[in-house]
Enzyme design. Structure first.
Site, short mmCIF file in Angstrom:
data_model
loop_
_atom_site.label_atom_id
_atom_site.label_comp_id
_atom_site.label_asym_id
_atom_site.label_seq_id
_atom_site.Cartn_x
_atom_site.Cartn_y
_atom_site.Cartn_z
CG MET A 112 1.70 -7.96 64.42
SD MET A 112 3.39 -8.31 64.91
CE MET A 112 3.15 -9.46 66.25
CE LYS A 155 -1.93 -18.68 63.88
NZ LYS A 155 -1.72 -19.33 65.19
CE LYS A 185 -6.09 -18.63 71.28
NZ LYS A 185 -5.09 -19.54 71.82
CD GLU A 187 -5.47 -20.76 65.08
OE1 GLU A 187 -5.56 -21.54 66.05
OE2 GLU A 187 -4.73 -19.76 65.11
NE ARG A 210 -0.91 -27.11 65.35
CZ ARG A 210 -0.49 -27.58 66.52
NH1 ARG A 210 -0.31 -28.87 66.70
NH2 ARG A 210 -0.26 -26.77 67.53
#
Ligand code: BES
Ligand code: ZN
Ligand code: ZN
Length: 534
Positions: A218, A297, A309, A381, A383
């Site tokens: 991450m 995800k 964004k 995006e 979902r």
């Protein structure tokens, strides 16, 4: 023969952050009957070995201390010197507070003693976690970090009566992502002090390593962790467990063949090819046992796409694959622990980027199950990629489906970083997740799946579903969950929204600032809890 001559000078009063009193003991031991001599200063320079011990607060006795078994044993070898020094060096060590003693033992030039709070803490009904475990994690993390800052190379850690929690605290507390810096933190190796509880210690080490793998994935920059690189790293991590693991790195051609139109609509704007990562861990002796399905995800960078964004904090969207990272890391951990369960992991991996090829607001795409989706906001995006992965996942007839995603900013507004938001159609699944999280301290909180929210995504101008709720910001985490539910037919499904717990500032004391890798340990504990559930 000359008698053993021991000379101790104590200089106290050097107070250093968080009431750490440093006691400097200079010890000279002259040659004894076997002609051996011990110079503490020599040991200090060459070995840099340290020890972290815990002390409890005595119940109902102001200022009373109660040494752990390991601390009491150590104290005994020093004829009570440790407890004497603890008394004279300052106020009683409260929970999380620490003190370092130098040169009191020939094997350990630096000894950190950390407060564990009350012995009676245990599971707390209002906090939804085991306070004793949390205190041990926090204390062992703090002690290890103090010694790391002193450039100690090897630390022995007190098991504190719960060696798994002690190992988790040590392993999580010492982690730092500094691979890309020239100046790195001192690397510290750890081991359990004493030999009892070594199985629990090893389990804790494995749990912490799992979460640290997710943290690394991450935190690492998106130009390093592309979909392809992510899949290769997981493949490498699973290589030692090849006997029980099968990996498929599905290509764009496969994704097209599967008619995953929603996933492809997200990856379309990027030059990086998408990867659909599929992991099969066959841990159960019964190869026919229905698998647990984990879906993560895997947006390796979320710019928002055409619904771009704002720039501030956009860099954090390198962690928008946190769902994939925690799911894959928990499968690596399950394999390392040889958990006797079958698990399938799915990670739709791609970037969400704006370009001439990118999906535009108002475009309609078709998911794998034939449902049409009007993409009114290309920043919603997650979902879309999960919708196709969920459809595909059902083909394995799983016993339960858990999807994990940094899905909405709204869950952060609702819960902050206290807990992962869980939306589930199954009371049984909720109970399993909740029980696991009490043990790990990486908490979950149940959220609603009302028809109220479903109506807000099914009332759509052009298609069966809209990818954003019609009252846009209101209940954003709930409308996202309602959208996912449209792709679920399984009776035991849970959606974990982890956007709020994605990163840590200082809220979890045993995690440094940075991407958190939460809730990897909860996923592992949950999978372990399914072992005897048929
Ligand atoms: N990846 C974000 C959600 C997110 C926000 C994760 C903050 C971690 C920290 C997600 O793809 C997103 O942008 N969601 C939108 C949905 C909205 C457009 C309906 C959001 O939450 O604002
Ligand atoms: Zn987004
Ligand atoms: Zn996203």
């Amino acid at each position: 023969m000359r008698p053993l001559h021991l000379c101790i000078n104590i200089f106290s009063g050097f107070i250093y952050e968080q009431q750490i009193t440093m006691l400097l003991l200079r010890r000279t031991v002259q040659a004894g009957k076997h002609g051996r001599s011990f110079s503490a200063s020599q040991t200090l320079l060459s070995e840099r070995k340290g020890l972290v011990l815990g002390v409890f607060e005595k119940e109902g006795e102001e200022g009373g201390l109660y040494l752990t078994e390991a601390a009491a044993g150590f104290d005994q070898t020093l004829s009570g010197k440790l407890s004497e020094l603890l008394k004279i060096s300052g106020p009683t060590l409260k929970q999380g507070k620490s003190r370092i003693f130098y040169g009191i033992h020939k094997d350990f030039p630096c000894v950190a003693v950390v407060g564990l709070g009350k012995t009676t803490a245990g599971v707390c009904g209002s906090e939804n976690w085991d306070t004793s475990k949390e205190n041990i994690r926090q204390a062992m993390s703090a002690g290890c970090r103090l010694l790391q800052d002193l450039e100690v190379k090897h630390v022995e850690v007190d098991g504190c009566g719960d060696a798994q929690s002690a190992a988790e605290g040590a392993g999580l507390g010492l982690f730092q992502y500094d691979q890309l810096k020239s100046k790195k933190k001192n690397k510290v190796t750890t081991q359990l002090h004493g030999s009892a509880d070594s199985a629990d210690w090893q389990k804790g080490v494995t749990y912490a390593e799992g979460q640290n793998l997710a943290r690394m994935l991450m935190e690492a920059p998106a130009n390093h962790i592309t979909p392809t690189a992510f899949a290769n790293i997981i493949e490498e991590k699973l290589a030692p467990h090849a006997e029980r693991v099968t990996i498929h790195k599905r290509s764009q051609a496969w994704i097209e063949q599967q008619q995953m139109g929603a996933f492809l609509s997200v990856s379309r704007g990027s030059e990086e090819p998408p990867v659909f990562l599929e992991l099969h861990y066959n841990g159960s002796p019964d190869s026919k046992q229905a698998p647990l399905l984990l879906v993560g995800k895997g947006i390796t960078f979320d710019s928002g796409g055409i619904s771009l964004k704002p720039s501030p904090s956009m860099d954090e969207m390198r962690a928008d694959m946190g769902g994939a990272a925690t799911v894959c890391a928990s499968i690596v951990t399950a394999a390392a622990l040889k958990l006797p369960v079958n698990i399938i992991g799915l990670a739709p991996l791609c970037e969400n980027m704006p370009s001439g090829k990118a999906t535009k607001p108002g475009d309609v795409v078709v998911a794998k199950n034939g449902k049409t989706i009007q993409v009114d906001n290309t920043d919603a995006e997650g979902r879309l990629v999960l919708a196709d992965a969920l459809c595909y996942g059902h083909t394995f007839n799983p016993r339960a489906i858990v999807n994990v995603a940094t899905l909405t900013g709204a869950i952060d507004v609702a819960l902050g970083s206290a807990a992962t938001g869980v939306f589930t159609n199954s009371d049984w699944l909720w109970e399993q997740l909740q029980k696991a999280s009490v043990m790990t301290g990486d908490r979950v909180w149940r959220m609603p799946l009302f028809q109220h929210y479903t109506r807000q995504v099914t009332d759509c101008q052009l298609a069966d579903l809209n990818n954003v709720g019609k009252y846009s910001r209101s209940g954003g985490a709930c409308t996202a969950a309602a959208f996912l539910r449209e792709f679920v037919t399984a009776p035991h499904w849970a959606h974990l929204d982890i956007a709020g717990v994605m990163s840590n500032k200082d809220e979890v004391p045993y995690l440094r600032k940075g991407m958190s890798g939460r809730p990897t340990r909860t996923l592992v504990e949950f999978a372990a809890g399914l072992v005897h559930k048929g």
